[in-house]
Motif scaffolding. Structure first.
Motif, PDB file in Angstrom:
ATOM      1  N   ARG A 168       0.844  -1.204   0.000  1.00 38.16           N
ATOM      2  CA  ARG A 168       0.000   0.000   0.000  1.00 38.16           C
ATOM      3  C   ARG A 168       0.868   1.239   0.000  1.00 38.16           C
ATOM      4  O   ARG A 168       1.468   1.580   1.031  1.00 38.16           O
ATOM      5  N   LEU A 169       0.957   1.863  -1.139  1.00 33.60           N
ATOM      6  CA  LEU A 169       1.840   3.015  -1.259  1.00 33.60           C
ATOM      7  C   LEU A 169       1.104   4.224  -1.803  1.00 33.60           C
ATOM      8  O   LEU A 169       0.205   4.096  -2.626  1.00 33.60           O
ATOM      9  N   ILE A 170       1.518   5.390  -1.338  1.00 30.63           N
ATOM     10  CA  ILE A 170       1.091   6.638  -1.954  1.00 30.63           C
ATOM     11  C   ILE A 170       2.340   7.223  -2.599  1.00 30.63           C
ATOM     12  O   ILE A 170       3.364   7.403  -1.932  1.00 30.63           O
TER      13      ILE A 170
ATOM     14  N   ILE B  95       5.050   7.072   0.289  1.00 29.19           N
ATOM     15  CA  ILE B  95       4.573   6.893   1.663  1.00 29.19           C
ATOM     16  C   ILE B  95       3.888   5.538   1.771  1.00 29.19           C
ATOM     17  O   ILE B  95       2.980   5.214   1.014  1.00 29.19           O
ATOM     18  N   HIS B  96       4.341   4.790   2.731  1.00 29.05           N
ATOM     19  CA  HIS B  96       3.900   3.425   2.967  1.00 29.05           C
ATOM     20  C   HIS B  96       2.723   3.461   3.949  1.00 29.05           C
ATOM     21  O   HIS B  96       2.852   3.953   5.062  1.00 29.05           O
ATOM     22  N   MET B  97       1.559   3.000   3.481  1.00 32.77           N
ATOM     23  CA  MET B  97       0.379   3.009   4.354  1.00 32.77           C
ATOM     24  C   MET B  97       0.301   1.690   5.125  1.00 32.77           C
ATOM     25  O   MET B  97       0.350   0.615   4.515  1.00 32.77           O
ATOM     26  N   ILE B  98       0.194   1.778   6.447  1.00 31.63           N
ATOM     27  CA  ILE B  98       0.072   0.555   7.239  1.00 31.63           C
ATOM     28  C   ILE B  98      -1.165   0.627   8.125  1.00 31.63           C
ATOM     29  O   ILE B  98      -1.642   1.714   8.440  1.00 31.63           O
ATOM     30  N   SER B  99      -1.674  -0.527   8.519  1.00 36.20           N
ATOM     31  CA  SER B  99      -2.918  -0.579   9.293  1.00 36.20           C
ATOM     32  C   SER B  99      -2.712  -0.167  10.743  1.00 36.20           C
ATOM     33  O   SER B  99      -1.622  -0.311  11.305  1.00 36.20           O
ATOM     34  N   GLY B 100      -3.804   0.319  11.328  1.00 38.65           N
ATOM     35  CA  GLY B 100      -3.815   0.705  12.740  1.00 38.65           C
ATOM     36  C   GLY B 100      -4.563   2.008  12.901  1.00 38.65           C
ATOM     37  O   GLY B 100      -4.276   2.975  12.199  1.00 38.65           O
ATOM     38  N   GLY B 101      -5.548   1.969  13.817  1.00 38.91           N
ATOM     39  CA  GLY B 101      -6.303   3.210  14.013  1.00 38.91           C
ATOM     40  C   GLY B 101      -7.304   3.069  15.135  1.00 38.91           C
ATOM     41  O   GLY B 101      -7.256   2.118  15.885  1.00 38.91           O
TER      42      GLY B 101
END
Lengths: 199, 69
Positions: free
Chosen positions: B34-36, B63-69
Motif C-alpha cells: 500500500r503506497l502513496i 509513503i507506505h500506508m500501514i494498518s492501525g487506528g
C-alpha cells in the motif's frame, strides 16, 4: 491568543473525520473540547468491548453504532458545537460528497487499504485541502519514533512502521498520542497565517 | 541522478538519465503493498508506475500506508 480568541477562531471551521475508531474518536473529542465549529464524522461500525482499550466510548455503549455514540459523547463534552454524524462505509464518491465543504480532513481509518483510498481520493479531488493521516501507532513505548511529516498538504503523523496486528495491538496510550497530535496539527493549520483571512 | 525523496536529498547510483517509478521502487527495495506516490506534488496511481518517469531534480514522495487506528 487567549482561549476565548482561539475558540472564536475555531468556531468558524469544519473538520471532517473519516472513521470513528481509535484515531477518529479521540481526535474528534479533542477538537470538540477546544471549540471547533463543526465536525463531520462517519463510520459504519458498532462498538465492541475490545474497542474500549483505546476508543472514546463507554462500557454501556457496547453494541451501539460508533458514529452516533461518538456524537452523543462529543455533545456531552461540548454542546455548543455542531456534529454531522453519518453511518456509512466510506468510498471515494461518499468522501467527495460528505467532505467537500470541510476545511480540513482527518483520516482515521484502521485498515491500510482504506487509508490508501482516502489519500488518493483527496489528493485527486481536493488538492488544495489539508489531509491529516495517522500511520504507525501500534504497540507501546517508543515515544521517540512518533513524528509529523509534511508532504505538501498531506501530513502524516505516527511512526510509519508499527503496523497493528495480533501481537502488536493498538493501545490507548500510543493511539491517543497520535490522534491528539493529529488534532494539534489541525489547530496549527486553522490558527496559522494561511487561514487568517479565510472564514 | 539526484532527487529529493521523502523530503531528503538522495543520490541514485545509476547511469540512467531518467527512471520509472517502478524502477525506483525496485532500486530502493520498496515492496510494500500500500503506497502513496507523488512526483512533484502530483499523485501517481499504481497503474502508472511503469509509465511515469523520474528525472534529475524531481521531488518524489513514497509513503507506505500501514494498518492501525
Amino acid at each position: 491568543m487567549n482561549f476565548n480568541e482561539i475558540k472564536s477562531k475555531l468556531s468558524k471551521y469544519t473538520v471532517g473525520i473519516a472513521g470513528c475508531g481509535g484515531l477518529g474518536s479521540n481526535c474528534a473529542v479533542s477538537l470538540a473540547r477546544v471549540g471547533i465549529g463543526k465536525l463531520v464524522i462517519a463510520d459504519f461500525d458498532v462498538i465492541e468491548e475490545s474497542n474500549l482499550n483505546r476508543q472514546y466510548f463507554f462500557y454501556d455503549q457496547i453494541g451501539k453504532e460508533k458514529v452516533f455514540a461518538l456524537k452523543e459523547n462529543i455533545l456531552k463534552i461540548n454542546p455548543n458545537i455542531s456534529v454531522e454524524a453519518i453511518k456509512v462505509k466510506l468510498n471515494p464518491e461518499e468522501i467527495i460528497k460528505y467532505y467537500k465543504n470541510c476545511d480540513i480532513i482527518v483520516e482515521a481509518f484502521d485498515k491500510a487499504e482504506m487509508k490508501e483510498m482516502i489519500v488518493e481520493t483527496v489528493l485527486q479531488n481536493f488538492p488544495d485541502k489539508y489531509l491529516i493521516c495517522g500511520v504507525g501507532l501500534a504497540g507501546y513505548g517508543k515515544n521517540e519514533l512518533i513524528k509529523t511529516e509534511k508532504f505538501g498538504k498531506l501530513i502524516i503523523v505516527g511512526d510509519r512502521e508499527n503496523e497493528s496486528n495480533e501481537n502488536n495491538p493498538p493501545l490507548a496510550p500510543r493511539v491517543c498520542a497520535v490522534s491528539n497530535l493529529m488534532a494539534n496539527v489541525v489547530l496549527e493549520i486553522l490558527l496559522g497565517e494561511e487561514y487568517e483571512n479565510k472564514s | 541522478m539526484k532527487i529529493n525523496l521523502n523530503n531528503r536529498d538522495e543520490i541514485l547510483d545509476l547511469e540512467l538519465k531518467q527512471i520509472t517509478i517502478q524502477q525506483l521502487l525496485d532500486y530502493k527495495k520498496f515492496s510494500f503493498p500500500r503506497l502513496i506516490v507523488r512526483v512533484n506534488d502530483k499523485l501517481v496511481k499504481k497503474e502508472n508506475y511503469e509509465l511515469t518517469f523520474i528525472k534529475d531534480g524531481d521531488k518524489v514522495d513514497i509513503i507506505h500506508m500501514i494498518s492501525g487506528g
